[in-house]
Motif scaffolding. Structure first.
Motif, mmCIF file in Angstrom:
data_model
loop_
_atom_site.group_PDB
_atom_site.id
_atom_site.type_symbol
_atom_site.label_atom_id
_atom_site.label_comp_id
_atom_site.label_asym_id
_atom_site.label_seq_id
_atom_site.Cartn_x
_atom_site.Cartn_y
_atom_site.Cartn_z
ATOM 1 N N GLU A 64 0.825 -0.789 -0.047
ATOM 2 C CA GLU A 64 -0.242 -0.047 -0.024
ATOM 3 C C GLU A 64 0.896 1.327 -0.214
ATOM 4 O OE1 GLU A 64 -3.110 -0.146 2.903
ATOM 5 O OE2 GLU A 64 -3.741 -1.794 2.887
ATOM 6 N N ARG A 65 2.545 1.641 0.146
ATOM 7 C CA ARG A 65 3.174 2.671 -0.242
ATOM 8 C C ARG A 65 2.833 2.575 -0.668
ATOM 9 N NH1 ARG A 65 8.590 2.433 1.909
ATOM 10 N NH2 ARG A 65 9.326 4.339 1.550
ATOM 11 N N PHE A 66 2.804 3.860 -1.623
ATOM 12 C CA PHE A 66 3.239 4.751 -2.778
ATOM 13 C C PHE A 66 4.739 5.219 -2.731
ATOM 14 C CE2 PHE A 66 -0.683 7.235 -1.697
ATOM 15 C CZ PHE A 66 -1.806 5.902 -2.492
ATOM 16 N N ARG A 67 5.008 4.892 -3.617
ATOM 17 C CA ARG A 67 6.732 5.935 -4.000
ATOM 18 C C ARG A 67 6.101 6.370 -5.410
ATOM 19 N NH1 ARG A 67 6.562 0.805 -3.324
ATOM 20 N NH2 ARG A 67 6.713 -0.096 -1.181
ATOM 21 N N GLY A 68 6.729 7.846 -5.322
ATOM 22 C CA GLY A 68 6.899 9.145 -6.319
ATOM 23 C C GLY A 68 7.975 9.031 -7.310
ATOM 24 N N ALA A 69 8.588 8.315 -6.709
ATOM 25 C CA ALA A 69 10.119 8.299 -8.055
ATOM 26 C C ALA A 69 10.483 6.662 -8.415
ATOM 27 C CB ALA A 69 11.734 8.197 -6.925
ATOM 28 N N ASP A 70 9.134 5.811 -8.653
ATOM 29 C CA ASP A 70 8.994 4.369 -8.749
ATOM 30 C C ASP A 70 7.762 4.237 -9.567
ATOM 31 O OD1 ASP A 70 11.529 3.599 -7.944
ATOM 32 O OD2 ASP A 70 11.043 2.543 -6.182
ATOM 33 N N ARG A 71 7.327 5.232 -10.229
ATOM 34 C CA ARG A 71 5.821 4.733 -10.881
ATOM 35 C C ARG A 71 6.205 4.292 -12.627
ATOM 36 N NH1 ARG A 71 3.470 10.157 -11.676
ATOM 37 N NH2 ARG A 71 5.294 11.578 -11.220
ATOM 38 N N LEU A 72 5.452 3.432 -12.137
ATOM 39 C CA LEU A 72 4.970 2.631 -13.460
ATOM 40 C C LEU A 72 6.061 2.186 -14.587
ATOM 41 C CD1 LEU A 72 2.972 5.255 -15.533
ATOM 42 C CD2 LEU A 72 2.342 3.155 -14.965
ATOM 43 N N LEU A 73 6.647 1.769 -13.206
ATOM 44 C CA LEU A 73 8.263 0.580 -13.575
ATOM 45 C C LEU A 73 7.926 -0.839 -14.597
ATOM 46 C CD1 LEU A 73 10.413 1.435 -10.709
ATOM 47 C CD2 LEU A 73 10.611 2.299 -12.957
ATOM 48 N N GLY A 74 8.772 -1.260 -15.091
ATOM 49 C CA GLY A 74 7.970 -2.524 -16.190
ATOM 50 C C GLY A 74 9.034 -3.635 -15.475
ATOM 51 N N TYR A 75 8.475 -4.209 -15.459
ATOM 52 C CA TYR A 75 9.028 -6.229 -15.361
ATOM 53 C C TYR A 75 10.330 -6.435 -14.290
ATOM 54 C CZ TYR A 75 4.928 -7.735 -17.323
ATOM 55 O OH TYR A 75 3.339 -8.373 -18.186
ATOM 56 N N PHE A 76 11.000 -6.830 -13.314
ATOM 57 C CA PHE A 76 12.261 -6.847 -12.972
ATOM 58 C C PHE A 76 12.660 -5.451 -12.912
ATOM 59 C CE2 PHE A 76 10.950 -10.893 -14.115
ATOM 60 C CZ PHE A 76 11.188 -11.857 -13.127
ATOM 61 N N ALA A 77 11.974 -4.404 -12.354
ATOM 62 C CA ALA A 77 12.716 -3.494 -12.900
ATOM 63 C C ALA A 77 13.307 -2.708 -11.426
ATOM 64 C CB ALA A 77 11.712 -2.286 -12.847
ATOM 65 N N GLN A 78 14.810 -2.430 -11.073
ATOM 66 C CA GLN A 78 15.588 -1.689 -9.893
ATOM 67 C C GLN A 78 14.408 -0.478 -9.976
ATOM 68 O OE1 GLN A 78 17.764 -3.188 -7.936
ATOM 69 N NE2 GLN A 78 17.250 -5.451 -9.264
ATOM 70 N N SER A 79 14.490 -0.201 -7.996
ATOM 71 C CA SER A 79 13.874 0.759 -7.363
ATOM 72 C C SER A 79 14.955 1.723 -7.985
ATOM 73 C CB SER A 79 13.075 0.389 -5.918
ATOM 74 O OG SER A 79 13.017 1.685 -5.242
ATOM 75 N N LYS A 80 14.202 2.632 -7.908
ATOM 76 C CA LYS A 80 15.117 4.229 -7.851
ATOM 77 C C LYS A 80 15.434 4.525 -6.346
ATOM 78 C CE LYS A 80 13.303 5.360 -12.079
ATOM 79 N NZ LYS A 80 12.443 5.348 -13.356
ATOM 80 N N VAL A 81 14.687 3.899 -5.187
ATOM 81 C CA VAL A 81 14.773 4.527 -4.553
ATOM 82 C C VAL A 81 15.775 4.140 -3.243
ATOM 83 C CG1 VAL A 81 13.367 6.579 -4.222
ATOM 84 C CG2 VAL A 81 12.536 4.399 -4.096
ATOM 85 N N GLY A 82 15.709 2.571 -3.945
ATOM 86 C CA GLY A 82 16.768 1.434 -2.899
ATOM 87 C C GLY A 82 16.188 0.733 -1.729
ATOM 88 N N GLU A 83 15.034 0.409 -2.755
ATOM 89 C CA GLU A 83 13.938 -0.666 -2.325
ATOM 90 C C GLU A 83 14.272 -1.556 -2.939
ATOM 91 O OE1 GLU A 83 10.611 0.416 -0.878
ATOM 92 O OE2 GLU A 83 11.080 2.542 0.168
ATOM 93 N N GLY A 84 14.972 -2.186 -3.870
ATOM 94 C CA GLY A 84 15.131 -3.585 -4.402
ATOM 95 C C GLY A 84 14.397 -3.588 -5.542
ATOM 96 N N THR A 85 13.553 -5.057 -5.874
ATOM 97 C CA THR A 85 13.585 -5.402 -7.387
ATOM 98 C C THR A 85 11.751 -5.319 -7.582
ATOM 99 O OG1 THR A 85 15.837 -6.560 -7.172
ATOM 100 C CG2 THR A 85 13.810 -6.951 -9.514
ATOM 101 N N TYR A 86 11.570 -5.138 -8.024
ATOM 102 C CA TYR A 86 9.785 -5.177 -7.937
ATOM 103 C C TYR A 86 9.324 -6.395 -9.010
ATOM 104 C CZ TYR A 86 9.489 -0.602 -5.958
ATOM 105 O OH TYR A 86 9.861 0.306 -5.303
ATOM 106 N N PHE A 87 8.997 -7.070 -8.907
ATOM 107 C CA PHE A 87 9.076 -8.164 -10.094
ATOM 108 C C PHE A 87 8.515 -8.653 -11.134
ATOM 109 C CE2 PHE A 87 9.954 -11.122 -5.838
ATOM 110 C CZ PHE A 87 11.328 -11.634 -6.635
#
Lengths: 310, 315
Positions: A64-87
């Motif tokens: 449920e957490r919003f991350r403004g910097a990580d909007r609309l990332l694709g598959y296996f994207a790396q977080s831009k604010v150091g939160e790891g991988t978004y599968f």
């Protein structure tokens, strides 16, 4: 007494280990009905996902957490604010799709199982009592059941949810209540056909009370149709929950529900990011598919008339 | 037969009466009314003014009185005025009903036309490629919820064909191609689950009837396979399908609420959602009444069709 013990011992000798016996049984079932076994596997995985969402073991981000910097990332994207991988990437508010889908599984499974259990328990008691005693009680129950069934489930659910205001738990109780008529029908029909069997007459002539006859003799004989009914009720409950959330009157944001994900960000960004709509849609479809197929397979197992005719 | 029909029709009257009471009560329990829904934006409006508005709409009267006024109106053809659209309810329904009826009919006809060949072929050529195809289609069809299918149609319709759901209803008499552009995708979406269910059920019951004694007798008489399949097996396999069809017409009404909403088709479903959101009592009541009457009539027709399909069933 002595012969019984010997028979029991013999049976135990023939089946030394219940664990391997069950494995064998599952393996036989898989060979007979591969599609049903596959569906069963999907059901187990969905429950695992739901438990993983509930305990948080399968979530690698806060759903449920919003991350403004990580909007609309694709598959296996790396977080831009150091939160790891978004599968499975992120949605328009930078929330992790994987974690939201898992959390959504928790909601759907809870809805499906909860509604089915409540409806079947209450519906069985009503149907059993109504069919067993018959008379004016049966007549009233049947007319009420007819009445609820004349209105399409979804229309009635929409109307009542609007009365009580949106909310997931309200939707849950309403749906559970509206699902009761079907088990009542099924149980009643089965009880009526079992009621006049000789073994019921035998139990009664031995002086068994109505309660005992109903719960010890009638009920065990109508469980097979109940199992089939359960898979139907689960599938319908999952779809109705998703539909209500899709229409915006079920789960309220930010609670992740598959239906709400489809209509919310999925609808807004369907041209640039169809993934946001397709992933939750696929999740619903797979779960409904698995429930339907597994229910069918179990019915085929339980109904000897259908064996070999497929 | 005639007596049975009369009895059934007579029984519909108390059912409908009960339903109207239930519908009326349900709508009244909604917290807030049309006035509060309208005035949600302008907080702190003069309560006396709101009460005056309520009095104008007759909302200040006791509920039983409102009910009898409404019932009187139903009988005399005055179903009240929709607050939200400011038109007589009957007018709104008269415009919306043909739209939904067209959509529902197309979906059901489509389902029948597709599922009969698929189901029959699946059963006659059991465990062959056509059978696997029809089973696969059926399994996938029952698993995809209509709103997901609608979303897919919108996503890929726009991407691949540049198709966007046209807004507003196109009258088939004046703008047939516009109407079909709107209705065909909607009918496919709505009809998908019906096709799948019908195909599955028809295949299973055909398999059962093809093994029945009377089919063996028919074959033994030397009838050709075509006659055996269509006159003997198929006709008997239809009975459960007709029962299912009755259920499906009721489901279709529910499904069209979603499909109309997603594709922007101004039928009964879209009006219903709007009316519920706006607390438009007369319109909600009117639409529910239409829906329930439809399902009651459908149930009657289904029961009557049994004796046509199966000469052993007599009423």
């Amino acid at each position: 007494m002595a012969t019984q013990t010997t028979a029991g011992a013999l049976r135990r000798d023939a089946q030394p280990n219940p664990f391997t016996t069950n494995l064998k049984r599952i393996w036989k079932f898989t060979k007979r009905n591969p599609l049903g076994a596959f569906a069963g596997l999907l059901c187990v995985l969905s429950v695992v996902a739901a438990v993983g969402g509930w305990t948080g073991l399968l979530l690698n981000h806060d759903p449920e957490r919003f991350r403004g910097a990580d909007r609309l990332l694709g598959y296996f994207a790396q977080s831009k604010v150091g939160e790891g991988t978004y599968f499975l990437g992120t949605d328009d508010l930078g929330r992790d799709m994987w974690s939201r889908l898992i959390k959504g599984a928790q909601l759907s499974i809870f809805f499906g199982l909860g509604v089915a259990v409540i409806a079947i328990v209450i519906g069985s008691i009503i149907g059993l009592v109504s069919a067993y005693f018959g008379g004016w009680l049966d007549l009233i129950v049947q007319r009420l059941v007819d009445l609820v069934q004349t209105i399409p489930l979804l229309v009635l659910a929409i109307a009542i949810v609007s009365v009580t205001g949106p909310g997931i738990m309200k939707g849950f109780w309403i749906l559970a209540f509206l699902s009761i008529p079907r088990p009542v029908r099924v149980i009643r029909g089965s009880v009526l056909s079992v009621k006049n069997e000789t073994y019921i007459e035998a139990a009664r002539s031995l002086g068994a009370t109505s309660n005992r006859v109903m719960f010890r003799h009638v009920l065990p004989n109508v469980t097979a149709p109940m199992i089939v009914l359960a898979s139907y009720l689960i599938a319908v409950a999952i779809i109705v929950e998703a539909s209500l959330s899709f229409l915006g009157i079920g789960a309220q944001p930010p609670t992740p529900s598959w239906g709400a994900m489809l209509t919310g960000s999925g609808n807004l960004f369907f041209q640039t990011n169809p993934r946001l709509a397709i992933l939750p849609g696929l999740a619903i479809s797979i779960l409904v598919f698995a429930t339907n197929m597994f229910g069918d397979a179990v019915r085929d197992e339980l109904d000897p008339r259908l064996r070999g005719s497929r | 037969m005639q007596r049975y029909i009369i009895r059934r029709l007579a029984f519909m009257v108390p059912t409908l009466l009960f339903v109207t009471v239930a519908v009326f009560a349900l709508v009244r329990i909604m917290p807030g009314d049309y006035i509060t829904a309208q005035m949600a934006e302008s907080r702190g409006a003069d309560p006396e003014f709101l009460d005056k508005l309520r009095a104008e709409l007759g909302l200040d009267e006791p509920a039983p009185l409102q009910y009898f006024k409404w019932m009187g109106g139903i009988v005399t053809g005055d179903w009240g005025t929709s607050y939200w659209q400011n038109k007589p309810v009957l007018d709104v329904i008269r415009h919306a009903l043909p739209v939904s009826a067209q959509l529902g009919t197309m979906a059901i006809v489509l389902a029948i036309v597709v599922s009969i060949p698929l189901g029959v072929v699946g059963a006659v050529k059991q465990n062959s490629w056509p059978d696997y195809t029809s089973r696969m289609f059926a399994v996938v069809g029952i698993s995809i919820p209509n709103f997901f299918l609608a979303t897919l149609v919108i996503i890929y319709g726009a991407k691949w064909f540049g198709w966007f759901p046209p807004q507003g209803y196109r009258n088939p008499l004046t703008d047939l191609s516009g109407n079909l552009q709107q209705m065909v995708p909607a009918a496919v979406i709505l009809g998908m689950i019906l096709m799948a269910q019908n195909t599955r059920l028809l295949r299973t019951t055909m398999l059962e009837t093809l093994r029945a004694d009377y089919v063996r007798t028919a074959r033994a008489k030397g009838l050709n396979e075509r006659t055996v399949i269509f006159r003997h097996a198929f006709r008997n396999a239809l009975i459960p399908v007709v029962t299912l069809l009755g259920f499906q017409i009721i489901t279709t009404v529910g499904g069209s609420v979603i499909v109309e909403q997603v594709l922007g088709i101004n039928g009964i479903g879209q009006n219903f959602i709007g009316a519920v959101q706006q607390r438009d009592y007369p319109l909600v009541q009117g639409i529910l009444l239409v829906i329930i009457t439809t399902t009651l009539v459908v149930n009657l027709l289904v029961d009557l069709s049994y004796s046509f399909l199966d000469p052993r069933i007599k009423y």
